[in-house]
Scaffold this motif. Structure first.
Motif: not given
Length: 323
Positions: A175-199
Motif C-alpha cells: 500500500g501507499s498514500l501517494a499512488a492513487r490520489p484521484h480515488t478519493i473523489e469516487a470513494m467518499w460515498p462508500f466511506v460515508a456509508a460504511g461509517l454510518l453503518l458502523a455508528v
C-alpha cells in the motif's frame, strides 16, 4: 476526552502537509491550500502532500473503525481486516480483474474491492466455524492467515506477469498514500456509508459484548447486528484498499489505543478509533518520508515494522493469560 483525539488528528495533518523533501511551515501550508499563488512550495503542497494527506485521513478512519468492528464482532483482540485476509481479498479482486480486462474505472475497482473483501470474510468465518469447537480467536486468526497468504501469493503472481510489475507489486502488497490520489473523489460515498453503518452498529456491539444470550434478552437481533457489522467492515476495508492498497496492522493497533484512552464503550471507542486511525496512518506515512530521504518507505512497510512486534507481544500476552 474528545479534545485529545482531535488535537492529535490536527497535529498529524499538519506534519503530513509540512514535512517532505522540502520542509515548510504552517503559514506556507495554509497559503498553499487556501490562497495559492503558484510558487514551487504551493505546487508541492497542493499537488503532492495535500492529496496524500486526504487519502491518509480517509483510509486511516476506515481502517481504524473496521479494526474495532472486526475485534468487536469476533471478540478477538488480535483480529483486524488485514490479519483476517479481508484486505488481501479486496486487493486480489482488483488485481485479477485488471490483469484480465486491463484498466478499470474507479467505481468498478470499488465494486471489485467490496466483493473481494466480502468473499474473504465469508471464507474466513466459514473455515473458522468449521472447527470442532466452532469459531474461536485461534481458528479465526489461523483461517485469516491462510486466506491472506493465498490472496497475497496470487496478487504477487499476477503482478509479476504485468508489464509494470514492480510498481504494481509494491502497491498491491504494502500500500501507499501517494499512488492513487484521484480515488478519493469516487470513494467518499462508500466511506460515508460504511461509517454510518458502523455508528448504527454501536448499540448492538455494546450489548453483544455482554454475551449473545444477554444481547438477545435485551432485544438485540444478532443476525441483523452481524450483517450490519460485516457490511460496514466490507465497505470500510474495501474503500481503504481501493484508495491506498492493502495496508495491514493499522486495524490491529488502533482499537487497542482507542480502548486504552477512552474505555471499552463503543459509543466512545468507535469515534476514537477513527481519529487514531487517521493519526497512525499519517504519522507512519510522514515517518516513511523522513527515514528513507530522499526516497520514501511505503506506509504499509512502516506500519508492519511497528505492528508485527505488537502483534507478537499481544498474542504472547493472551496465551499466557489463558494458560
Amino acid at each position: 476526552m474528545i479534545a485529545v483525539p482531535m488535537a492529535a488528528v490536527l497535529a498529524a495533518i499538519l506534519l503530513s502537509v509540512c514535512i517532505g523533501s522540502s520542509p515548510s511551515n504552517p503559514a506556507e501550508a495554509w497559503h498553499a491550500i487556501f490562497t495559492p499563488t503558484g510558487t514551487d512550495m504551493d505546487v508541492t503542497i497542493r499537488e503532492l502532500r495535500w492529496p496524500r494527506t486526504l487519502i491518509g485521513i480517509a483510509a486511516g478512519a476506515c481502517l481504524g473503525v473496521a479494526g474495532i468492528l472486526t475485534q468487536g464482532h469476533t471478540r478477538n483482540a488480535v483480529a483486524e481486516p488485514g490479519l483476517l485476509g479481508i484486505n488481501q481479498g479486496a486487493a486480489l479482486a482488483i488485481v485479477a480483474a485488471t490483469f484480465l480486462l486491463g484498466g478499470l474505472p474507479v467505481h468498478a475497482e470499488a465494486g471489485l474491492a467490496f466483493a473481494g473483501a466480502l468473499a474473504a470474510s465469508v471464507v474466513v468465518f466459514a473455515v473458522g466455524t468449521a472447527a470442532r469447537h466452532g469459531a474461536t480467536p485461534v481458528t479465526l486468526v489461523l483461517a485469516g492467515a491462510a486466506v491472506a497468504a493465498l490472496c497475497g501469493g496470487l496478487v504477487t503472481g499476477l503482478a509479476l506477469l504485468d508489464s509494470q510489475s514492480l510498481d504494481t507489486l509494491r502497491f498491491w502488497q504494502v500500500g501507499s498514500l501517494a499512488a492513487r490520489p484521484h480515488t478519493i473523489e469516487a470513494m467518499w460515498p462508500f466511506v460515508a456509508a460504511g461509517l454510518l453503518l458502523a455508528v448504527l452498529n454501536i448499540g448492538a456491539l455494546n450489548t453483544l459484548a455482554l454475551g449473545e444470550d444477554t444481547a438477545r434478552s435485551l432485544g438485540t437481533s444478532i443476525p441483523l447486528a452481524r450483517c450490519a457489522g460485516i457490511a460496514a467492515i466490507t465497505l470500510l476495508a474495501g474503500s481503504a484498499v481501493t484508495m491506498a492498497g492493502p495496508i495491514a496492522f493499522a486495524g490491529l493497533l488502533v482499537p487497542h489505543i482507542a480502548r486504552a484512552l477512552v474505555g471499552a464503550d463503543y459509543r466512545r471507542s468507535v469515534p476514537a478509533a477513527a481519529a487514531f486511525g487517521i493519526v497512525l496512518v499519517l504519522l507512519a506515512d510522514t515517518a516513511g518520508r523522513v527515514i528513507a530521504r530522499p526516497g520514501e518507505l511505503s506506509v504499509g512497510v512502516v506500519l508492519a515494522v511497528i505492528g508485527a512486534p505488537f502483534f507478537v507481544l499481544l498474542a504472547r500476552r493472551r496465551r499466557l493469560v489463558t494458560v
